[in-house]
Design a protein around this motif. Structure first.
Motif, PDB file in Angstrom:
ATOM      1  N   ALA A 398       0.837  -1.200   0.000  1.00 44.37           N
ATOM      2  CA  ALA A 398       0.000   0.000   0.000  1.00 44.37           C
ATOM      3  C   ALA A 398       0.872   1.250   0.000  1.00 44.37           C
ATOM      4  O   ALA A 398       1.915   1.290   0.664  1.00 44.37           O
ATOM      5  CB  ALA A 398      -0.910   0.006   1.236  1.00 44.37           C
ATOM      6  N   PHE A 399       0.416   2.266  -0.712  1.00 46.16           N
ATOM      7  CA  PHE A 399       1.113   3.552  -0.760  1.00 46.16           C
ATOM      8  C   PHE A 399       0.082   4.676  -0.580  1.00 46.16           C
ATOM      9  O   PHE A 399      -1.034   4.577  -1.102  1.00 46.16           O
ATOM     10  CB  PHE A 399       1.842   3.724  -2.092  1.00 46.16           C
ATOM     11  CG  PHE A 399       2.993   2.783  -2.278  1.00 46.16           C
ATOM     12  CD1 PHE A 399       4.293   3.198  -2.041  1.00 46.16           C
ATOM     13  CD2 PHE A 399       2.778   1.463  -2.652  1.00 46.16           C
ATOM     14  CE1 PHE A 399       5.362   2.325  -2.187  1.00 46.16           C
ATOM     15  CE2 PHE A 399       3.832   0.570  -2.797  1.00 46.16           C
ATOM     16  CZ  PHE A 399       5.130   1.010  -2.567  1.00 46.16           C
ATOM     17  N   PRO A 400       0.436   5.737   0.138  1.00 46.89           N
ATOM     18  CA  PRO A 400      -0.502   6.853   0.337  1.00 46.89           C
ATOM     19  C   PRO A 400      -0.626   7.685  -0.942  1.00 46.89           C
ATOM     20  O   PRO A 400       0.101   8.653  -1.158  1.00 46.89           O
ATOM     21  CB  PRO A 400       0.129   7.645   1.490  1.00 46.89           C
ATOM     22  CG  PRO A 400       1.586   7.332   1.414  1.00 46.89           C
ATOM     23  CD  PRO A 400       1.697   5.930   0.874  1.00 46.89           C
ATOM     24  N   THR A 401      -1.554   7.314  -1.780  1.00 50.94           N
ATOM     25  CA  THR A 401      -1.627   7.852  -3.134  1.00 50.94           C
ATOM     26  C   THR A 401      -2.104   9.302  -3.194  1.00 50.94           C
ATOM     27  O   THR A 401      -1.987   9.936  -4.248  1.00 50.94           O
ATOM     28  CB  THR A 401      -2.538   6.968  -4.003  1.00 50.94           C
ATOM     29  OG1 THR A 401      -3.736   6.656  -3.269  1.00 50.94           O
ATOM     30  CG2 THR A 401      -1.853   5.672  -4.351  1.00 50.94           C
ATOM     31  N   ALA A 402      -2.642   9.822  -2.105  1.00 53.41           N
ATOM     32  CA  ALA A 402      -2.981  11.253  -2.092  1.00 53.41           C
ATOM     33  C   ALA A 402      -1.791  12.095  -1.671  1.00 53.41           C
ATOM     34  O   ALA A 402      -1.737  13.291  -1.973  1.00 53.41           O
ATOM     35  CB  ALA A 402      -4.158  11.518  -1.159  1.00 53.41           C
ATOM     36  N   GLU A 510       6.794   5.141  -5.354  1.00 58.37           N
ATOM     37  CA  GLU A 510       6.567   6.479  -4.808  1.00 58.37           C
ATOM     38  C   GLU A 510       6.875   7.551  -5.845  1.00 58.37           C
ATOM     39  O   GLU A 510       6.108   8.512  -6.007  1.00 58.37           O
ATOM     40  CB  GLU A 510       7.427   6.670  -3.560  1.00 58.37           C
ATOM     41  CG  GLU A 510       6.990   5.825  -2.371  1.00 58.37           C
ATOM     42  CD  GLU A 510       7.947   5.885  -1.201  1.00 58.37           C
ATOM     43  OE1 GLU A 510       7.567   5.459  -0.098  1.00 58.37           O
ATOM     44  OE2 GLU A 510       9.093   6.343  -1.393  1.00 58.37           O
ATOM     45  N   ALA A 511       7.981   7.389  -6.565  1.00 59.12           N
ATOM     46  CA  ALA A 511       8.323   8.360  -7.603  1.00 59.12           C
ATOM     47  C   ALA A 511       7.274   8.370  -8.708  1.00 59.12           C
ATOM     48  O   ALA A 511       6.831   9.439  -9.162  1.00 59.12           O
ATOM     49  CB  ALA A 511       9.706   8.047  -8.176  1.00 59.12           C
ATOM     50  N   GLY A 512       6.875   7.180  -9.159  1.00 61.21           N
ATOM     51  CA  GLY A 512       5.885   7.089 -10.234  1.00 61.21           C
ATOM     52  C   GLY A 512       4.558   7.715  -9.851  1.00 61.21           C
ATOM     53  O   GLY A 512       3.893   8.347 -10.683  1.00 61.21           O
ATOM     54  N   LEU A 513       4.128   7.545  -8.600  1.00 61.92           N
ATOM     55  CA  LEU A 513       2.894   8.178  -8.148  1.00 61.92           C
ATOM     56  C   LEU A 513       2.997   9.701  -8.203  1.00 61.92           C
ATOM     57  O   LEU A 513       1.985  10.388  -8.341  1.00 61.92           O
ATOM     58  CB  LEU A 513       2.561   7.729  -6.725  1.00 61.92           C
ATOM     59  CG  LEU A 513       2.109   6.269  -6.586  1.00 61.92           C
ATOM     60  CD1 LEU A 513       2.029   5.870  -5.119  1.00 61.92           C
ATOM     61  CD2 LEU A 513       0.767   6.035  -7.271  1.00 61.92           C
ATOM     62  N   CYS A 514       4.216  10.221  -8.097  1.00 62.00           N
ATOM     63  CA  CYS A 514       4.445  11.665  -8.216  1.00 62.00           C
ATOM     64  C   CYS A 514       4.647  12.099  -9.666  1.00 62.00           C
ATOM     65  O   CYS A 514       5.003  13.258  -9.926  1.00 62.00           O
ATOM     66  CB  CYS A 514       5.660  12.066  -7.382  1.00 62.00           C
ATOM     67  SG  CYS A 514       5.427  11.855  -5.607  1.00 62.00           S
ATOM     68  N   GLY A 515       4.455  11.179 -10.623  1.00 66.04           N
ATOM     69  CA  GLY A 515       4.607  11.519 -12.032  1.00 66.04           C
ATOM     70  C   GLY A 515       6.041  11.515 -12.503  1.00 66.04           C
ATOM     71  O   GLY A 515       6.357  12.132 -13.527  1.00 66.04           O
TER      72      GLY A 515
END
Length: 666
Positions: A398-402, A510-515
């Motif tokens: 799980a990752f905090p996607t917000a 984490e990096a990918g979720l930040c674009g």
């Protein structure tokens, strides 16, 4: 102004929620699939909002058919035979497509090549009541809540198209009769469903103990904490227990009376254990707990499957029996060579359900723990190294996607004091120059692209930044606040890792979720953390490959932007807290834990893990140890000059004795 009841600010009429720009085509260059959306226009439904939510999807290839009641079946039957659309989606009048739903569903359908893709449903009336997914069985009486928000491949729907007179599909029936390997459920909302009646109460959750060795700091500790938080939002009752506060004693400790007593008093339905080697070098405590009830052992690394190490690297001894010939007994997690064979045998006994310790005389077989693998590679490696018959199941982390989400790159750079126009390459790890992070390869690749206009951001412990040999270097050190960490990620253009030994690799996600796309070696769990050609690039492990690929991406802004946009969309769907909880719920069902017939439902707070929510969840702090004082850093550098990364046995014993004496002195 209060947020609308569905929890998405302004949707579908106000300003569009934040999100990545849609790439012009799919990752492989194919056009986006053509989608036909079908809605029946009941007179009492809020049709205008439904239509507006479709029009604001920023999707290039769709048509929305609004049909009159009682005349739609014939029209839909014609659509089913029309070769024009690739996919169909039914949407009940009054319901809304969630922001970005079509692009997320279409991307997953194209990547997974399945017949049906569903997202979560946000259930609301005067407020958000919860989130859930499609029912696993047909819903009785064709209740309206069974309809809408699932993307169906037109050619795969022919055998499941149970239509009512209005032309609406009975999606509960179609979903349940589609084989599990031909359907996917992504972990982000696709539908905002307006409730017309009260919800039944949610199923009673499980009592779960989340067990760690020394707490939830560091990469594996953070992953364990995030899993516990995801399960809490899924309605389970979580208690956190730590084995020990004495990491210097781990080599000699196998019994933990206070922690074991606390677990016994809780009498949980499940112990979810992970990252234990900071407190003990054996699995004896897991064996004792498994005799009381189910234990799931999360493979944040391969320590449970070896005699000593967390990553066997090129050593093949774990497959035949680790022993005193271990090439790295002085590397963390250290263990005296003479004890390695015995510890490996005891671990295998625990995983096989055989009694260990004082109970070895008993012939009875005990229940064995389950192994929970966080990537395809870890799953295969665990099945290879575990004793025959060991239960090994796949899960998602799980990752905090917000918190980890794309931001205004220019604004972030101004806030952090970074150059506005440079190409910034990010490297991130708790210990940047750790032995398993491929530091030599990383340094060579970074030096190969070093030039004016190219900078490097190094997040994590780096006692001697000069070792990188980079002039344009920004080294903020360890960052213990998730929101601040996400800001540093979002300010960069590209993330690179030279690691070869990850069971998954959290920093690429984490990096990918930040674009921000990732460049990595095609090895181990990184093949799951980086979706090659989608969220980044994977290269073979050969000399110069990383440097060549890094140079190409540094010079190709368009490709970086495209990969970063896909990274956010794909990884949010696969690694949100909801996706992780759903993967664990599937394991519980397969292994008979809890009510297998219950329909999982998430607490309303789960919506806050998505950037379009009106009320966003905040990130955690204290995720990594505090930055060491300068004197400690100098002493650590001096120790590394003498011993390297190793810690000889006599030093470990001295630390153990010092810790014991310190605790005895009042």
């Amino acid at each position: 102004m209060s947020p609308p009841p569905h929890g998405v600010a302004g949707w579908p009429y106000g300003r569009s929620p934040p999100g990545p720009a849609r790439p012009r085509s799919l990752p492989d260059g194919r056009p986006w699939p053509r989608i036909r959306i079908i809605t029946v226009a009941h007179a009492d439904a809020a049709l205008a909002g439904t239509v507006a939510s479709v029009l604001r999807q920023d999707y290039p290839e769709f048509r929305h058919d609004v049909l009159a009641p009682r005349t739609g079946r014939a029209a839909v039957e014609r659509i089913l035979t029309d070769p024009g659309p690739d996919h169909l989606l039914w949407l009940a009048a009054g319901d809304l497509l969630a922001p970005g739903a079509l692009i997320a569903l279409a991307l997953e359908a194209s990547l997974a090549e399945v017949d049906a893709v569903a997202g979560l449903r946000v259930l609301f009336d005067h407020a958000v009541r919860g989130l859930d997914g499609p029912d696993r069985a047909a819903e009785a009486g064709g209740r309206r809540s069974a309809r809408g928000g699932i993307l169906w491949r037109r050619d795969g729907l022919a055998d499941h198209a149970d239509l009512d007179p209005d032309g609406m599909l009975n999606e509960g029936s179609a979903w349940s009769t589609t084989s599990e390997n031909r359907r996917n459920l992504i972990g982000r909302p696709a539908l905002l469903h307006r409730l017309l009646s009260d919800l039944p109460p949610p199923a009673s959750g499980l009592s779960i103990v989340s067990l760690t060795g020394t707490g939830t700091q560091g990469g594996a500790g953070v992953a364990q904490r995030r899993l516990a938080e995801a399960l809490t939002l899924a309605g389970h009752r979580i208690a956190e227990v730590t084995l020990s506060g004495r990491p210097e004693a781990a080599e000699w400790r196998d019994v933990f009376p206070p922690a074991e007593a606390a677990i016994a008093a809780t009498a949980p339905d499940l112990v979810l254990a992970g990252n234990l080697h900071g407190a003990t070098r054996s699995l004896d405590v897991v064996g004792r707990l498994a005799r009381r009830g189910p234990v799931g052992l999360v493979l944040h690394d391969l320590f449970p499957l070896t005699g000593r190490c967390a990553h066997p690297r090129a050593c093949g001894r774990a497959a035949i029996g680790c022993d005193a010939a271990c090439p790295t007994p002085d590397e963390y997690p250290q263990l005296a060579p003479g004890r390695i064979a015995g510890i490996h045998e005891r671990k295998r006994a625990v995983l096989a359900g055989a009694p260990v310790g004082p109970e070895v005389r008993s012939p009875a077989r005990s229940p064995a723990p389950w192994l929970l693998a966080n990537s395809d590679w870890t799953l295969a490696r665990a099945r290879e190294l575990a004793p025959p018959g060991t239960v090994v199941e796949p899960i998602r982390l799980a990752f905090p996607t917000a918190v980890f989400r794309p931001g205004d790159r220019a604004g972030l750079r101004g806030r952090l004091g970074l150059p506005p126009d440079d190409v910034l390459i990010l490297v991130s790890s708790v210990i940047v120059d750790g032995p398993d992070k491929g530091f030599a390869d990383l340094r060579a690749a970074l030096q190969a692209v070093a030039k004016p206009g190219v900078g490097v951001v190094a997040i994590g412990r780096l006692d001697d930044p000069a070792r990188l040999g980079i002039a344009n270097l920004f080294a903020p050190g360890l960052i213990a606040d998730e929101a601040m960490l996400a800001a540093w990620y979002g300010a960069c253009d590209l993330h690179v890792t030279a690691s070869r030994h990850e069971t998954l690799g959290q920093t690429p996600i984490e990096a990918g979720l930040c674009g921000v796309p990732t460049l990595a070696y095609r090895t181990a769990g990184l093949t799951s953390a980086v979706i090659d050609g989608v969220s980044g690039r994977l290269v073979p492990m050969r000399p110069g490959a990383l440097a060549d690929a890094l140079a190409a991406l540094v010079d190709d802004r368009a490709t970086r932007t495209r990969l970063g946009a896909f990274a956010r969309i794909a990884l949010e769907s696969r690694y949100s807290p909801a996706a992780a909880a759903l993967s664990l719920e599937a394991v519980f069902r397969r292994l008979g834990l809890g009510d297998g017939a219950a329909h999982p439902r998430f607490a309303p707070a789960m919506l806050g893990h998505f950037p379009f929510a009106a009320d966003l969840r905040t990130g955690a702090t204290g995720t990594v140890p505090a930055v060491s004082p300068p004197l400690v850093r100098r002493l650590r550098r001096a120790k590394q000059m003498v011993f390297g990364r190793r810690m000889p046995l006599f030093v470990r014993r001295c630390l153990y004795l010092a810790g014991t004496l310190r605790r005895r002195v009042p």
